[in-house]
Write a protein that holds these residues in place. Structure first.
Motif, PDB file in Angstrom:
ATOM      1  N   PHE A 147      35.910  37.030  28.296  1.00 41.88           N
ATOM      2  CA  PHE A 147      36.328  38.319  27.773  1.00 41.88           C
ATOM      3  C   PHE A 147      36.063  38.365  26.274  1.00 41.88           C
ATOM      4  N   PRO A 148      35.819  39.570  25.717  1.00 38.82           N
ATOM      5  CA  PRO A 148      35.663  39.669  24.263  1.00 38.82           C
ATOM      6  C   PRO A 148      36.998  39.441  23.568  1.00 38.82           C
ATOM      7  N   GLY A 149      36.971  38.649  22.501  1.00 39.54           N
ATOM      8  CA  GLY A 149      38.197  38.347  21.768  1.00 39.54           C
ATOM      9  C   GLY A 149      37.983  38.481  20.274  1.00 39.54           C
ATOM     10  N   PRO A 150      39.040  38.479  19.483  1.00 41.96           N
ATOM     11  CA  PRO A 150      38.925  38.677  18.036  1.00 41.96           C
ATOM     12  C   PRO A 150      38.197  37.558  17.316  1.00 41.96           C
ATOM     13  N   SER A 151      38.193  36.358  17.882  1.00 40.63           N
ATOM     14  CA  SER A 151      37.503  35.231  17.236  1.00 40.63           C
ATOM     15  C   SER A 151      36.353  34.722  18.089  1.00 40.63           C
ATOM     16  N   GLY A 152      35.835  35.571  18.961  1.00 39.52           N
ATOM     17  CA  GLY A 152      34.774  35.170  19.876  1.00 39.52           C
ATOM     18  C   GLY A 152      35.236  35.323  21.312  1.00 39.52           C
ATOM     19  N   GLU A 153      34.438  34.861  22.218  1.00 43.61           N
ATOM     20  CA  GLU A 153      34.760  35.018  23.632  1.00 43.61           C
ATOM     21  C   GLU A 153      35.926  34.126  24.052  1.00 43.61           C
ATOM     22  N   VAL A 154      36.689  34.629  25.021  1.00 39.46           N
ATOM     23  CA  VAL A 154      37.814  33.880  25.576  1.00 39.46           C
ATOM     24  C   VAL A 154      37.562  33.679  27.061  1.00 39.46           C
ATOM     25  N   ALA A 155      37.589  32.433  27.505  1.00 41.08           N
ATOM     26  CA  ALA A 155      37.304  32.119  28.906  1.00 41.08           C
ATOM     27  C   ALA A 155      38.479  32.512  29.793  1.00 41.08           C
ATOM     28  N   ALA A 156      38.151  33.093  30.941  1.00 42.26           N
ATOM     29  CA  ALA A 156      39.153  33.372  31.967  1.00 42.26           C
ATOM     30  C   ALA A 156      39.101  32.235  32.979  1.00 42.26           C
ATOM     31  N   THR A 157      40.209  31.535  33.124  1.00 46.62           N
ATOM     32  CA  THR A 157      40.234  30.367  34.011  1.00 46.62           C
ATOM     33  C   THR A 157      40.873  30.658  35.363  1.00 46.62           C
ATOM     34  N   ASP A 158      41.580  31.786  35.449  1.00 47.29           N
ATOM     35  CA  ASP A 158      42.259  32.144  36.696  1.00 47.29           C
ATOM     36  C   ASP A 158      41.516  33.306  37.347  1.00 47.29           C
ATOM     37  N   TYR A 159      40.665  33.004  38.285  1.00 49.52           N
ATOM     38  CA  TYR A 159      39.940  34.065  38.995  1.00 49.52           C
ATOM     39  C   TYR A 159      39.652  33.642  40.423  1.00 49.52           C
ATOM     40  N   THR A 160      39.470  34.638  41.279  1.00 50.32           N
ATOM     41  CA  THR A 160      39.191  34.408  42.691  1.00 50.32           C
ATOM     42  C   THR A 160      37.978  35.228  43.099  1.00 50.32           C
ATOM     43  N   ILE A 161      37.005  34.579  43.701  1.00 44.86           N
ATOM     44  CA  ILE A 161      35.843  35.297  44.221  1.00 44.86           C
ATOM     45  C   ILE A 161      36.235  35.867  45.580  1.00 44.86           C
ATOM     46  N   VAL A 162      36.510  37.155  45.627  1.00 49.18           N
ATOM     47  CA  VAL A 162      36.959  37.808  46.857  1.00 49.18           C
ATOM     48  C   VAL A 162      35.829  37.839  47.878  1.00 49.18           C
ATOM     49  N   ASN A 163      34.651  38.278  47.439  1.00 43.31           N
ATOM     50  CA  ASN A 163      33.444  38.284  48.262  1.00 43.31           C
ATOM     51  C   ASN A 163      32.264  38.444  47.328  1.00 43.31           C
ATOM     52  N   ASP A 164      31.082  38.675  47.880  1.00 39.62           N
ATOM     53  CA  ASP A 164      29.893  38.753  47.033  1.00 39.62           C
ATOM     54  C   ASP A 164      29.863  40.013  46.164  1.00 39.62           C
ATOM     55  N   LYS A 165      30.786  40.959  46.422  1.00 34.12           N
ATOM     56  CA  LYS A 165      30.810  42.204  45.658  1.00 34.12           C
ATOM     57  C   LYS A 165      32.039  42.338  44.757  1.00 34.12           C
ATOM     58  N   ARG A 166      32.954  41.391  44.807  1.00 37.19           N
ATOM     59  CA  ARG A 166      34.185  41.554  44.025  1.00 37.19           C
ATOM     60  C   ARG A 166      34.753  40.213  43.569  1.00 37.19           C
ATOM     61  N   ILE A 167      35.253  40.208  42.320  1.00 36.18           N
ATOM     62  CA  ILE A 167      35.999  39.074  41.761  1.00 36.18           C
ATOM     63  C   ILE A 167      37.326  39.601  41.240  1.00 36.18           C
ATOM     64  N   GLU A 168      38.407  38.939  41.584  1.00 36.60           N
ATOM     65  CA  GLU A 168      39.709  39.246  40.998  1.00 36.60           C
ATOM     66  C   GLU A 168      39.966  38.243  39.880  1.00 36.60           C
ATOM     67  N   VAL A 169      40.263  38.740  38.681  1.00 40.99           N
ATOM     68  CA  VAL A 169      40.416  37.852  37.541  1.00 40.99           C
ATOM     69  C   VAL A 169      41.678  38.218  36.755  1.00 40.99           C
ATOM     70  N   THR A 170      42.390  37.211  36.297  1.00 35.10           N
ATOM     71  CA  THR A 170      43.557  37.419  35.444  1.00 35.10           C
ATOM     72  C   THR A 170      43.099  37.493  33.993  1.00 35.10           C
ATOM     73  N   VAL A 171      43.491  38.538  33.306  1.00 39.60           N
ATOM     74  CA  VAL A 171      43.095  38.724  31.906  1.00 39.60           C
ATOM     75  C   VAL A 171      43.716  37.615  31.064  1.00 39.60           C
ATOM     76  N   PRO A 172      42.901  36.863  30.326  1.00 39.50           N
ATOM     77  CA  PRO A 172      43.438  35.726  29.550  1.00 39.50           C
ATOM     78  C   PRO A 172      44.213  36.178  28.323  1.00 39.50           C
ATOM     79  N   ALA A 173      45.015  35.294  27.781  1.00 36.86           N
ATOM     80  CA  ALA A 173      45.775  35.577  26.561  1.00 36.86           C
ATOM     81  C   ALA A 173      44.819  35.691  25.376  1.00 36.86           C
ATOM     82  N   GLY A 174      45.224  36.475  24.377  1.00 40.64           N
ATOM     83  CA  GLY A 174      44.452  36.570  23.143  1.00 40.64           C
ATOM     84  C   GLY A 174      43.357  37.601  23.148  1.00 40.64           C
TER      85      GLY A 174
END
Length: 441
Positions: free
Chosen positions: A167-194
């Motif tokens: 995700f775009p962040g104030p000091s550069g990109e922030v990695a999202a570590t909590d995500y689930t690949i639902v299928n080939d057309k969708r990913i559910e991802v938790t927005v990271p802190a910061g």
């Protein structure tokens, strides 16, 4: 001058073919090896590559290519022309049907170029083939103004190959570590802190390559209706300050949470209708209730003045979209949200109207995970001429050009969906804005 003996001359003539045959035999016995692969596109400087698209022309460099019999790309046979090849170079076109990495389970043939000659063969490994018709990509994001900890969806194609999300962040990109690949057309991802204070695109890594969402994540600088009390955008009424018809603004977070039942909500929302109620179906496309009105051109001018040059009068409409955030307590299974840049137009093909109806007769539009962002590209408006934002503003300042967002329980799009009576219905709208739809290179 010394004259060569005739017998010696004829002996040399007899030995010459044996000499050349020996040279050719030495070439054929040379070890078969591919040292590197190069691009080979007409008019473009050749560069060494470790991947290419199907149907692309490439060049192999190495040795022992004499007597070339076959070329295989991920075990798919390629055709070649002998006149394009030498003992050290092979030039050919990659077949269109080459499978890509994720489609191959046999590690022995995955990401390989294999050549077969009359005196041996060689397999070049770790060369990736890509297909433009199978490229991963993010087409949309379910909610573009989320808060850290919220779950959102990334929707697109071939997303099951994703291994990293940023995700775009104030000091550069922030990695999202909590995500689930639902299928080939969708990913559910938790927005990271910061994140949330800087706008930009979501970046994913899939099949080892980089892909982006449109650059509208956290694009708060594009908001022109936030409180729904803006004196510079909302339309005054004869009886009050602004024009609402059966709609009400809420800014108290406790009241908003009580209405939506959600923990995370926008700072301000407008409820349509003011109180949840049953809504019958209708056949009329004329909207007389359940709406609020504003001046679109004033909102756009406001954005231009506050975007620090990101959006200007020269911005192309084809690269812009209108967004607003939406929530309903129950799945949306009937009716439309009529987004009218000119409230005096009606029907489905008017150039200033877009009727939002993402549900279908068999599949309601659900609000799993909370708020969803509705994105209407300017190119979605039927028959709207796509010019610059400046020219668009000029057309919307003529006449009684009031804009409107309304709900109508009717088949406004005339696409055959049968409206259904709605029980205890209410929808909530927030943060009407203009956003860019371009993706980073």
């Amino acid at each position: 001058m010394k004259i060569i003996d005739k017998k010696l001359f004829f002996l040399l003539l007899m030995l010459f073919p044996l000499f050349f045959a020996s040279c050719e035999k030495d070439n054929e016995n040379e070890s078969v090896i591919i040292n590197s692969v190069w691009s080979n596109t007409n008019g473009v400087e050749s560069t060494q590559i470790n991947s290419c698209f199907t149907t692309q022309w490439i060049r192999l460099e190495g040795s022992g290519f004499d007597g070339l019999k076959e070329i295989y790309c991920n075990n798919v046979k390629a055709t070649f022309s002998p006149i394009l090849n030498t003992s050290k170079y092979i030039t050919f076109q990659v077949p269109s049907g080459v499978p890509i990495e994720r489609e191959i389970t046999d590690e022995a043939i995955k990401n390989t170029i294999r050549i077969v000659t009359t005196h041996g063969e060689y397999t070049y490994r770790d060369f990736k083939f890509k297909d433009k018709n199978k490229m991963p990509g993010i087409n949309s994001v379910s909610y573009t103004l989320p808060k850290p900890g919220e779950k959102i969806y990334l929707d697109g194609l071939y997303l099951d190959a994703t291994t990293e999300i940023y995700f775009p962040g104030p000091s550069g990109e922030v990695a999202a570590t909590d995500y689930t690949i639902v299928n080939d057309k969708r990913i559910e991802v938790t927005v990271p802190a910061g994140v949330g204070s800087v706008s930009g695109a979501i970046r994913i890594v899939a099949d080892g390559d980089i892909y982006y969402s449109p650059s509208y994540m956290f694009y708060t600088q594009g908001i022109f209706l936030k409180t729904f009390l803006e004196t510079d955008v909302m339309v005054p009424s004869s009886t009050g300050v602004y024009t609402y018809a059966n709609a009400k603004v809420y800014s108290d977070p406790v009241q908003i949470a009580a209405l939506t039942g959600l923990t995370n909500n926008p700072d301000n929302i407008i409820a349509i209708p003011e109180v949840a109620k049953n809504i019958a179906t209708t056949t009329s496309t004329s909207i007389s209730s359940n709406f609020f009105k504003f001046y679109a051109y004033k909102g756009i001018n406001k954005i231009i003045a506050n975007s620090n040059g990101a959006i200007t009068t020269a911005s192309k409409l084809e690269n812009l979209a209108i967004q607003f955030d939406l929530y309903m307590k129950t799945p949306w299974n009937s009716g439309v949200i009529a987004f009218k840049m000119n409230k005096n137009n009606s029907g489905k093909n008017a150039q200033y109207i877009y009727n939002v109806a993402p549900w279908t007769t068999t599949t309601p539009y659900t609000f799993t995970n909370g708020w969803r962002t509705i994105t209407i590209k300017f190119s979605d408006f039927p028959s709207l001429a796509l010019g610059t934002l400046g020219s668009y503003i000029t057309t919307t300042t003529t006449g009684n050009f009031e804009a409107m967002i309304a709900f109508a329980n009717v088949d406004m799009n005339a696409d055959g969906h049968t409206p259904q009576a709605l029980t205890n219905f209410q929808m909530y709208v927030a943060n009407v804005r203009i956003v860019p739809t371009t993706t980073p290179n």
